[in-house]
Design an enzyme around this catalytic site. Structure first.
Site, PDB file in Angstrom:
ATOM      1  N   ARG A 250      42.075  -5.518 -34.906  1.00 50.53           N
ATOM      2  CA  ARG A 250      42.014  -4.243 -35.649  1.00 50.53           C
ATOM      3  C   ARG A 250      42.619  -3.145 -34.783  1.00 50.53           C
ATOM      4  O   ARG A 250      42.005  -2.721 -33.810  1.00 50.53           O
ATOM      5  CB  ARG A 250      40.551  -3.925 -35.985  1.00 50.53           C
ATOM      6  CG  ARG A 250      40.381  -2.868 -37.069  1.00 50.53           C
ATOM      7  CD  ARG A 250      38.938  -2.358 -37.101  1.00 50.53           C
ATOM      8  NE  ARG A 250      38.679  -1.512 -35.959  1.00 50.53           N
ATOM      9  CZ  ARG A 250      37.481  -1.348 -35.386  1.00 50.53           C
ATOM     10  NH1 ARG A 250      36.426  -1.973 -35.847  1.00 50.53           N
ATOM     11  NH2 ARG A 250      37.343  -0.544 -34.343  1.00 50.53           N
ATOM     12  N   HIS A 254      37.492   1.600 -37.152  1.00 51.47           N
ATOM     13  CA  HIS A 254      36.919   0.812 -38.250  1.00 51.47           C
ATOM     14  C   HIS A 254      37.304   1.433 -39.601  1.00 51.47           C
ATOM     15  O   HIS A 254      37.854   0.773 -40.475  1.00 51.47           O
ATOM     16  CB  HIS A 254      35.398   0.716 -38.107  1.00 51.47           C
ATOM     17  CG  HIS A 254      34.737   0.154 -39.315  1.00 51.47           C
ATOM     18  ND1 HIS A 254      34.922  -1.157 -39.709  1.00 51.47           N
ATOM     19  CD2 HIS A 254      33.938   0.721 -40.244  1.00 51.47           C
ATOM     20  CE1 HIS A 254      34.242  -1.368 -40.828  1.00 51.47           C
ATOM     21  NE2 HIS A 254      33.645  -0.245 -41.172  1.00 51.47           N
ATOM     22  N   TYR A 263      34.025   2.702 -27.862  1.00 52.79           N
ATOM     23  CA  TYR A 263      33.504   1.369 -27.524  1.00 52.79           C
ATOM     24  C   TYR A 263      34.598   0.332 -27.234  1.00 52.79           C
ATOM     25  O   TYR A 263      34.296  -0.789 -26.868  1.00 52.79           O
ATOM     26  CB  TYR A 263      32.584   0.850 -28.649  1.00 52.79           C
ATOM     27  CG  TYR A 263      33.222   0.839 -30.031  1.00 52.79           C
ATOM     28  CD1 TYR A 263      34.056  -0.204 -30.419  1.00 52.79           C
ATOM     29  CD2 TYR A 263      32.994   1.866 -30.929  1.00 52.79           C
ATOM     30  CE1 TYR A 263      34.650  -0.219 -31.678  1.00 52.79           C
ATOM     31  CE2 TYR A 263      33.576   1.866 -32.189  1.00 52.79           C
ATOM     32  CZ  TYR A 263      34.401   0.831 -32.558  1.00 52.79           C
ATOM     33  OH  TYR A 263      34.999   0.820 -33.800  1.00 52.79           O
TER      34      TYR A 263
END
Ligand code: TPP
Ligand code: MG
Length: 353
Positions: A250, A254, A263
């Site tokens: 990815r 998100h 993160y």
């Protein structure tokens, strides 16, 4: 022709053996991947400027979502998850309707009746719940002897849900014409793959259900086509279900409501960009003499034009009626909601009713 070596990662790029490649199809795939990348960038910008709701980017998933769109036939069924914009578009959903959906407008889910998308489901927000619905559609197709496959997609995080295992199980025991494809983009929001499962690979999860599991490089469009052509054809011919794990990364947050820099290591992201699917396919086409700088320039201009047109159509739509939230939910409205609908119509002074 694809033949499966259990759980080995299937790859075709960077080297594409000339004689065996279907160049027109690969060019079409590249064009669709470039289009969706252009669309994706614009969608994020629309959200940032308050003109779109929360949006899930498909950056890094282009080979997966375009591969699915090109491998599906019109008589198949597609049950998407929320990063499948290119598949939806290739099935016949106009780009402006995809924007409508992410703008919170139910009309975006009313897919054009004269396209393959008319037999597809809209996005399903509760993770993995679409997979049981897909198993239901596959059961119907099998009972009616339709020569059709059902392709359902989900993310790596979805494979930890009960719905995922239930769907796999029934697909195995009833020999359903179902292909379940996982976009393993290594993250479920902030949860990395190594905290998601102790399974050796996600494809191994097919084993307990007694169906075939295949791992494919999800950054490799020709490999994606090999695997999906094979698995969908198998389903259409009554030869059972397949679990496909497409390994990608990815490259975006998100959704636009996330900040992955909190993160995810910048060095991991940088490494993942070196394998990204759009540039990889373009390079293979250029190396084989099937694409050049001029075609690239023209196609990019074309993509921008298409996306700008879609944005204009989206922004020019008259506002949706507030009663849409009732009218798109049920075929026959329950009595309690009839009352709420009537109250809303009254308080709106009859507008939009
Ligand atoms: C049942 C359920 N639980 C939690 C959520 C919140 N949620 C939305 S997306 C997501 C992560 C899904 O990750 P993955 O399946 O890997 O798909 P990806 O977004 O990475 O493509 C979660 C937990 C939800 N939508 N539904
Ligand atoms: Mg994921």
């Amino acid at each position: 022709m694809f033949s499966s070596t259990p759980y080995a990662l299937h790859r075709r790029l960077p080297a594409l053996e000339g004689g065996h490649a279907d160049w027109p199809r690969l060019i079409q795939a590249y064009q669709a991947m470039a289009t969706i990348r252009c669309f994706d960038k614009k969608a994020v910008n629309l959200q940032r400027t308050g003109q779109l709701g929360t949006y899930a980017s498909c950056l890094g998933a282009e080979a997966i979502t375009v591969g699915a769109g090109l491998a599906l036939q019109d008589s198949d069924y597609f049950v998407p998850y929320y990063r499948d914009h290119a598949t939806q578009h290739l099935r016949g959903v106009p780009l402006y309707q995809i924007l409508q959906y992410w703008g919170g407008d139910e009309r975006g889910n009313a897919f054009p009746a004269d396209t393959a998308a008319a037999r597809d489901l809209p996005n399903c927000v509760p993770i993995a719940s679409q997979l049981t619905q897909a198993a239901g559609i596959a059961t119907k197709a099998k009972l009616r002897h339709e020569p059709a496959a059902v392709l359902a997609t989900c993310g790596d995080g979805a494979t930890s849900r009960g719905d995922f295992y239930e769907s796999l199980n029934v697909a195995g025991v009833w020999q359903l014409p179902l292909v379940l494809m996982v976009n393993n983009n290594q993250w479920a929001i902030s949860v990395p793959g190594q905290l998601q499962t102790a399974s050796k690979t996600l494809a191994h999860k097919a084993e307990a259900a007694g169906i075939e599991g295949i791992r494919v490089d999800g950054n490799d469009l020709p490999a994606m086509l090999d695997v999906l052509d094979y698995a969908l054809d198998k389903a259409r011919h009554g030869k059972g279900a397949t679990l496909v794990e497409a390994v990608s990364y990815r490259l975006s947050d998100h959704t636009t409501a996330d900040d992955a820099s909190r993160y995810r290591k910048a060095s991991d992201l940088h490494a993942a960009w070196q394998r990204e699917p759009v540039a990889r396919l373009r390079q293979a086409l250029v190396d084989a003499g099937h694409w050049d700088a001029e075609q690239e320039k023209d196609w990019q201009a074309h993509c921008q034009q298409e996306v700008d047109k879609a944005v204009k159509t989206y922004l020019d739509q008259p506002p949706q009626s507030p009663t849409d939230m009732f009218d798109y939910l049920y075929a026959n409205l329950p009595v309690s909601l009839e009352k709420q609908r009537a109250a809303l119509t009254e308080s709106a002074g009859g507008h939009h009713a």
